[in-house]
Design a protein around this motif. Structure first.
Motif, PDB file in Angstrom:
ATOM      1  N   GLU A 195       0.806  -1.217   0.000  1.00  0.00           N
ATOM      2  CA  GLU A 195       0.000   0.000   0.000  1.00  0.00           C
ATOM      3  C   GLU A 195       0.847   1.279   0.000  1.00  0.00           C
ATOM      4  N   VAL A 196       2.115   1.154  -0.345  1.00  0.00           N
ATOM      5  CA  VAL A 196       2.994   2.318  -0.477  1.00  0.00           C
ATOM      6  C   VAL A 196       3.310   2.504  -1.953  1.00  0.00           C
ATOM      7  N   GLU A 197       3.016   3.689  -2.475  1.00  0.00           N
ATOM      8  CA  GLU A 197       3.250   3.940  -3.893  1.00  0.00           C
ATOM      9  C   GLU A 197       4.739   4.045  -4.194  1.00  0.00           C
ATOM     10  N   LYS A 198       5.135   3.413  -5.297  1.00  0.00           N
ATOM     11  CA  LYS A 198       6.514   3.512  -5.752  1.00  0.00           C
ATOM     12  C   LYS A 198       6.666   4.775  -6.602  1.00  0.00           C
ATOM     13  N   VAL A 199       7.896   5.143  -6.874  1.00  0.00           N
ATOM     14  CA  VAL A 199       8.176   6.319  -7.701  1.00  0.00           C
ATOM     15  C   VAL A 199       8.487   5.830  -9.113  1.00  0.00           C
ATOM     16  N   TYR A 200       7.586   6.125 -10.030  1.00  0.00           N
ATOM     17  CA  TYR A 200       7.685   5.602 -11.393  1.00  0.00           C
ATOM     18  C   TYR A 200       8.188   6.694 -12.324  1.00  0.00           C
ATOM     19  N   PHE A 201       9.467   6.593 -12.683  1.00  0.00           N
ATOM     20  CA  PHE A 201      10.096   7.557 -13.587  1.00  0.00           C
ATOM     21  C   PHE A 201      10.420   6.908 -14.935  1.00  0.00           C
ATOM     22  N   LEU A 202       9.551   5.998 -15.386  1.00  0.00           N
ATOM     23  CA  LEU A 202       9.823   5.286 -16.630  1.00  0.00           C
ATOM     24  C   LEU A 202       8.735   5.487 -17.681  1.00  0.00           C
ATOM     25  N   GLY A 203       8.108   6.663 -17.654  1.00  0.00           N
ATOM     26  CA  GLY A 203       7.139   6.965 -18.705  1.00  0.00           C
ATOM     27  C   GLY A 203       7.768   7.054 -20.076  1.00  0.00           C
ATOM     28  N   ASN A 204       9.102   7.203 -20.137  1.00  0.00           N
ATOM     29  CA  ASN A 204       9.794   7.192 -21.424  1.00  0.00           C
ATOM     30  C   ASN A 204       9.918   5.793 -21.998  1.00  0.00           C
ATOM     31  N   SER A 205       9.550   4.786 -21.222  1.00  0.00           N
ATOM     32  CA  SER A 205       9.613   3.396 -21.678  1.00  0.00           C
ATOM     33  C   SER A 205       8.209   2.798 -21.809  1.00  0.00           C
ATOM     34  N   LEU A 206       7.417   2.923 -20.761  1.00  0.00           N
ATOM     35  CA  LEU A 206       6.009   2.487 -20.794  1.00  0.00           C
ATOM     36  C   LEU A 206       5.226   3.342 -19.819  1.00  0.00           C
ATOM     37  N   GLY A 207       4.272   4.099 -20.338  1.00  0.00           N
ATOM     38  CA  GLY A 207       3.447   4.943 -19.487  1.00  0.00           C
ATOM     39  C   GLY A 207       2.526   4.131 -18.597  1.00  0.00           C
ATOM     40  N   LEU A 208       2.059   4.755 -17.518  1.00  0.00           N
ATOM     41  CA  LEU A 208       1.176   4.072 -16.575  1.00  0.00           C
ATOM     42  C   LEU A 208      -0.241   3.942 -17.128  1.00  0.00           C
ATOM     43  N   GLN A 209      -0.984   3.042 -16.503  1.00  0.00           N
ATOM     44  CA  GLN A 209      -2.340   2.728 -16.967  1.00  0.00           C
ATOM     45  C   GLN A 209      -3.364   3.719 -16.400  1.00  0.00           C
ATOM     46  N   PRO A 210      -4.114   4.401 -17.265  1.00  0.00           N
ATOM     47  CA  PRO A 210      -5.237   5.200 -16.760  1.00  0.00           C
ATOM     48  C   PRO A 210      -6.303   4.290 -16.149  1.00  0.00           C
ATOM     49  N   LYS A 211      -6.903   4.735 -15.073  1.00  0.00           N
ATOM     50  CA  LYS A 211      -7.912   3.907 -14.408  1.00  0.00           C
ATOM     51  C   LYS A 211      -9.116   3.637 -15.298  1.00  0.00           C
ATOM     52  N   ARG A 212      -9.404   4.547 -16.235  1.00  0.00           N
ATOM     53  CA  ARG A 212     -10.572   4.375 -17.090  1.00  0.00           C
ATOM     54  C   ARG A 212     -10.345   3.374 -18.221  1.00  0.00           C
ATOM     55  N   THR A 213      -9.111   2.898 -18.403  1.00  0.00           N
ATOM     56  CA  THR A 213      -8.823   1.982 -19.510  1.00  0.00           C
ATOM     57  C   THR A 213      -9.679   0.726 -19.423  1.00  0.00           C
ATOM     58  N   LYS A 214      -9.801   0.173 -18.235  1.00  0.00           N
ATOM     59  CA  LYS A 214     -10.545  -1.077 -18.072  1.00  0.00           C
ATOM     60  C   LYS A 214     -11.991  -0.924 -18.539  1.00  0.00           C
ATOM     61  N   ASP A 215     -12.621   0.192 -18.206  1.00  0.00           N
ATOM     62  CA  ASP A 215     -14.009   0.418 -18.613  1.00  0.00           C
ATOM     63  C   ASP A 215     -14.126   0.556 -20.131  1.00  0.00           C
ATOM     64  N   LYS A 216     -13.143   1.241 -20.760  1.00  0.00           N
ATOM     65  CA  LYS A 216     -13.175   1.382 -22.227  1.00  0.00           C
ATOM     66  C   LYS A 216     -13.066   0.017 -22.893  1.00  0.00           C
ATOM     67  N   LEU A 217     -12.182  -0.821 -22.370  1.00  0.00           N
ATOM     68  CA  LEU A 217     -12.030  -2.164 -22.930  1.00  0.00           C
ATOM     69  C   LEU A 217     -13.303  -2.980 -22.715  1.00  0.00           C
ATOM     70  N   GLN A 218     -13.886  -2.843 -21.539  1.00  0.00           N
ATOM     71  CA  GLN A 218     -15.094  -3.614 -21.234  1.00  0.00           C
ATOM     72  C   GLN A 218     -16.249  -3.211 -22.149  1.00  0.00           C
ATOM     73  N   THR A 219     -16.308  -1.931 -22.509  1.00  0.00           N
ATOM     74  CA  THR A 219     -17.359  -1.486 -23.417  1.00  0.00           C
ATOM     75  C   THR A 219     -17.253  -2.191 -24.768  1.00  0.00           C
ATOM     76  N   ILE A 220     -16.039  -2.303 -25.292  1.00  0.00           N
ATOM     77  CA  ILE A 220     -15.852  -3.009 -26.561  1.00  0.00           C
ATOM     78  C   ILE A 220     -16.234  -4.473 -26.413  1.00  0.00           C
ATOM     79  N   LEU A 221     -15.838  -5.099 -25.310  1.00  0.00           N
ATOM     80  CA  LEU A 221     -16.193  -6.501 -25.081  1.00  0.00           C
ATOM     81  C   LEU A 221     -17.704  -6.670 -24.960  1.00  0.00           C
ATOM     82  N   ASP A 222     -18.352  -5.739 -24.294  1.00  0.00           N
ATOM     83  CA  ASP A 222     -19.810  -5.816 -24.164  1.00  0.00           C
ATOM     84  C   ASP A 222     -20.499  -5.655 -25.517  1.00  0.00           C
TER      85      ASP A 222
END
Length: 425
Positions: free
Chosen positions: A33-60
């Motif tokens: 429950e302790v957030e890490k420090v992510y300084f690697l957006g130049n390699s792979l950006g972090l996941q937006p929380k809304r991504t899962k819902d967008k994917l689920q809409t296509i699946l639905d």
């Protein structure tokens, strides 16, 4: 602004940050429950929380309507591409119909070379940066071989001077002039992946086109990172991935820009597929390729809707934050990082960091590349053990990139404190 190397000052900057709420829209890696420090957006950006819902809409949609989702979903799949090109065009500085979202970066570069690398007579050479990202090197090598040329002769590489880490702009421009009669194409990265150097794309384009060459850029490390104006700079084409600063997920669908002057040119050579065929007659399935009169005319096959959905989720966050606001914070956040790293260096008896990323604001984006003069791999391993996500590149470089949408000034301060403790141990 007069910076201070204190936690209170970093927290004050975060409190004043107009984009501070957007961090909550991303899933931050954590442990216990302790957030890490992510300084690697130049390699792979972090996941937006809304991504899962967008994917689920296509699946639905797929589950309820099957193939009819292309036309009868609440957000019809046939029009999904239109929702992506507007935000992307703002990010790369062009017109919406000059952008197409398709394939991955290497595939798109090959497709663009079919159209824009047309060797003829003495004009057979490609000018590029030395030590471009390996995928670009392999793409150019195999493409010139396809035309029957030896890469050692057909590819001209521009490299830094002896003992330097970045390419001097005057050297690059001089080489363009030197080879002006031989150049078929100038293909550069917008930002060098290793050093973080931003190239002067506007001047490169202007001089290369005066020499009679076509001009393209690989924007893998530039799109979503720095301000771009591809249309106004008169760039012929550009390609980029969307999984770094544009947070669209691992292996995300890529994108390409093609200047509008080529959209209706019947002489353009290209590899074609049915999804690039003019829309109003596409489903008649007739012989004879008739391209869409936009960058979409370079598309090949049916798009991957799940990848589209992942990209839309990320682009919505950018739109809500505002591209100009993101750039303003990026400049301030990176300036503070430089300040903190200078504090680390001056705290040592001898400097431990050689910065190979240019300090001038117009010559760098989020990324800072540190050539470690001592204990490089040891320092990198210690940072990773203390939950700082950074990147190691042989032989002695640590890369890090604070991203304005989800990184904070306090994280930059913490990084500096961790570096000091590691160096003192």
């Amino acid at each position: 602004m007069q910076f201070q190397p204190t936690l209170a000052f970093a927290q004050q900057l975060d409190e004043q940050d107009p984009l501070k709420a957007f961090r909550q829209q991303f899933i931050i890696p954590s442990a216990n429950e302790v957030e890490k420090v992510y300084f690697l957006g130049n390699s792979l950006g972090l996941q937006p929380k809304r991504t899962k819902d967008k994917l689920q809409t296509i699946l639905d949609d797929w589950g309820k309507l099957g193939v009819e989702s292309f036309f009868h979903a609440e957000q019809p799949w046939m029009d999904y591409h239109d929702r992506l090109v507007g935000p992307l065009s703002k990010i790369v500085g062009c017109l919406p119909h000059e952008v197409t979202v398709m394939n991955n970066l290497s595939v798109n570069l090959h497709l663009m070379l079919v159209s824009f690398y047309r060797p003829q007579g003495k004009r057979t050479k490609i000018l590029c940066e030395a030590k471009a990202f390996p995928s670009d090197q392999y793409m150019m090598e195999t493409h010139v071989r396809h035309h029957g040329f030896d890469p050692a002769d057909a590819i001209i590489e521009v490299k830094p001077r002896e003992g330097e880490h970045t390419i001097r702009n005057e050297d690059l421009l001089q080489i363009i002039v030197q080879h002006r009669e031989e150049l078929a194409l100038v293909l550069f990265g917008g930002i060098n992946y290793y050093s973080g150097q931003v190239f002067d794309m506007q001047t490169i384009t202007q001089l290369a086109k005066q020499a009679g060459a076509k001009v393209g850029f690989d924007l893998a490390h530039a799109a979503g990172n720095i301000e771009l104006n591809l249309h106004d700079w008169n760039v012929d084409f550009a390609c980029w991935c969307n999984y770094k600063y544009l947070n669209s997920g691992p292996g995300a669908v890529a994108a390409a820009y093609v200047h509008e002057r080529y959209h209706t040119d019947p002489s353009m050579q290209r590899f074609a597929g049915w999804w690039g065929y003019e829309k109003n007659t596409r489903f008649q399935m007739e012989k004879g390729f008739k391209p869409v009169q936009s960058a979409e005319g370079w598309q090949l096959g049916t798009p991957a809707l799940l990848l589209y959905a992942s990209q839309l989720a990320a682009l919505e966050v950018v739109e809500e934050a505002g591209w100009e606001n993101i750039n303003r914070k990026r400049k301030l956040l990176t300036e503070y990082l430089w300040y903190i790293l200078d504090e680390v260096n001056t705290s040592q008896k001898q400097p431990i960091i050689e910065f190979i990323t240019p300090r001038k604001e117009t010559e760098h984006g989020c990324q800072v590349s540190m050539n470690m003069l001592q204990r490089g791999k040891e320092i990198y391993n210690a940072l990773m053990e203390q939950d700082f996500f950074v990147d190691w590149r042989e032989p002695s470089v640590i890369r890090l990139a604070p991203v304005p949408l989800y990184n904070t000034f306090e994280e930059v301060w913490k990084f500096g404190e961790a570096m000091k403790k590691i160096l003192a141990s």
